[in-house]
Design an enzyme around this catalytic site. Structure first.
Site, short mmCIF file in Angstrom:
data_model
loop_
_atom_site.label_atom_id
_atom_site.label_comp_id
_atom_site.label_asym_id
_atom_site.label_seq_id
_atom_site.Cartn_x
_atom_site.Cartn_y
_atom_site.Cartn_z
N ASP A 66 0.83 -1.20 0.00
CA ASP A 66 0.00 0.00 0.00
C ASP A 66 0.87 1.25 0.00
OD1 ASP A 66 0.83 -0.71 2.62
OD2 ASP A 66 -0.76 0.50 3.52
N GLU A 71 0.18 -1.36 5.75
CA GLU A 71 1.26 -0.82 6.57
C GLU A 71 1.09 0.67 6.81
OE1 GLU A 71 5.13 0.95 7.66
OE2 GLU A 71 3.89 1.39 5.90
#
Length: 452
Positions: A97, A161
């Site tokens: 991400d 994350e």
């Protein structure tokens, strides 16, 4: 065969083929084009990027597993069997991400993955689709050459994350610990990058610690009423006073072993003579002597708490009964108790606080064989550089993986030219990575992982 493999592992020099160098650039660009923006609150869809990574791992003869806590929030895990069955396994991980990017602020489309003038542009070029691409290209190069590492290597590409990690590394650590059996150490982002000190030196900081995360929610309650009336129990005033105290607080110096090691090595490099253990050691005065290099250390000699958000009221002439603020707090290894106690004092009796999100602080040894091998790999391809340990001011997925007893290091090597502000590009505008930096990173990562 085993003897031949061991000889190969000990050979110095560049063993990366031309296709690997091409693939790391292609993979970085193509991963950037897959929009995996994490807006928080579960608003992200990593699955296309996870499938992209899994397909390339499968092409290398591995058997990747795709795992989801929430539909579309996909993680990928695969294991490479090492040549030494008695060795502990190593975790190599990267997140899929990225943080949001406002296209209007950029000079290029942030999700174009454009390759121009020897540079790959786009969100994730530094944080951290470049490292994801390095991992994929190294593994595929090994498959072509028939290379196996000394120890088992577990590869993990994670979701979430950039938010809470509950759909990513937290989910993997809590629900799929068996996939990481034998892993005692791990490497991931934010280390072994070029830091130009403005004096002609090139430093390569390798992370051996992280401050803990203490994101706070503050709530002040008072007496609601008309804005024209005297109100001694104004929730907004109470909150504002607490926020002002937090923002102005000067946290005391606390030097951890990782930071101490960093200070000692920087002192040797610059001909200074600090003794962090000596009574009266003035770390601030020492940091002034470091000049620009102080940026590697100054955020990690203290805890910190920075107010970031305020929420209160609904009309200018109405005093609300409640006001809320958010604070980005960070605490050093061993510093959480002090952090909590200080927040109790700073918020006072009229404001309550709680952890909005909390994760542990980490510390890793800088005298370990793994750290020595990381240092050697960087020095082989950047002999002009100076490797130094440092502690990250923020955090990574290593926090969640630490629940499994995995010691985490920051090691995603890049060699960049002077004027390239690596740290400013994290979550910044016009994020990009030079092609030459990717090639350096692949060579260093390959060298380290062969013998780690």
């Amino acid at each position: 065969m085993a003897s031949q493999q061991q000889d190969q592992e000990q050979e110095p020099g560049d063993q990366v083929d031309a296709l690997t160098l091409d693939e790391v650039v292609t993979f970085t660009s193509e991963l950037i084009r897959i929009d995996t923006t994490n807006r928080g609150g579960g608003d992200c869809h990593e699955r296309p990027a996870a499938e992209y990574a899994a397909e390339r791992l499968a092409d290398a003869g591995l058997t990747p597993t795709l795992l989801e806590r929430t539909p579309g929030r996909t993680n990928v895990v695969a294991r490479i069997e090492g040549t030494d069955p008695g060795a502990d396994a190593l975790l190599v991980h990267g997140h899929l991400d990225v943080v949001p990017a406002e296209a209007a602020d950029w000079s290029v489309d942030p999700f174009s993955g454009e390759i121009r003038d020897g540079v790959v542009w786009g969100r994730g070029a530094i944080d951290m689709k470049n490292m994801d691409a390095m991992i994929l290209s190294v593994v595929r190069g090994w498959a072509r050459a028939g290379v196996r590492p000394r120890r088992d290597i577990v590869i993990a590409f994670t979701a979430d994350e950039e938010a809470s990690a509950v759909d990513g590394s937290g989910f993997l650590a809590d629900r799929h610990a068996a996939l990481f059996e034998g892993c005692t150490e791990g490497v991931s982002e934010s280390g072994a990058f070029t830091f130009h000190d403005g004096r002609g030196n090139q430093l390569y900081p390798i992370a051996a610690g992280e401050r803990g995360t203490g994101w706070l929610k503050l709530t002040a309650r008072g007496k609601a009423g008309h804005g024209s009336k005297v109100n001694r129990a104004n929730a907004v005033s109470r909150l504002a006073a607490a926020i002002a105290r937090i923002g102005e607080h000067r946290w005391p110096v606390r030097i951890t072993p990782t930071v101490r090691a960093s200070l000692v090595e920087l002192a040797a490099l610059y001909g200074l003579e600090p003794d962090p253990e000596a009574p009266g050691f003035d770390v601030d005065a020492f940091l002034e002597k470091l000049g620009p290099t102080a940026a590697l250390v100054e955020a990690t000699v203290r805890n910190s708490a920075n107010p970031t958000m305020l929420q209160s009221g609904y009309k200018v002439n109405v005093i609300p009964g409640e006001a809320v603020a958010y604070v980005d707090g960070r605490f050093l290894p061993g510093g959480e108790e002090e952090f909590r106690h200080t927040l109790d004092l700073l918020t006072g009796p009229d404001v309550d606080w709680e952890f909005h999100h909390r994760e542990v602080a980490l510390q890793a040894p800088v005298d370990s064989p793994t750290y020595a091998r990381m240092r050697a790999a960087v020095e082989e391809f950047a002999p002009e550089g100076h490797v130094v340990p440092y502690c990250m001011s923020g955090g990574t997925d290593a926090k969640q993986f630490s629940r499994l007893g995995i010691t985490g290091y920051g090691f995603s090597p890049l060699r960049t030219p002077e004027g390239f502000d690596y740290q400013a590009l994290f979550h910044g505008v016009d994020e990009c990575v030079p092609v030459d930096a990717l090639h350096f990173g692949v060579r260093v990562l390959d060298r380290f992982l062969r013998t780690a």
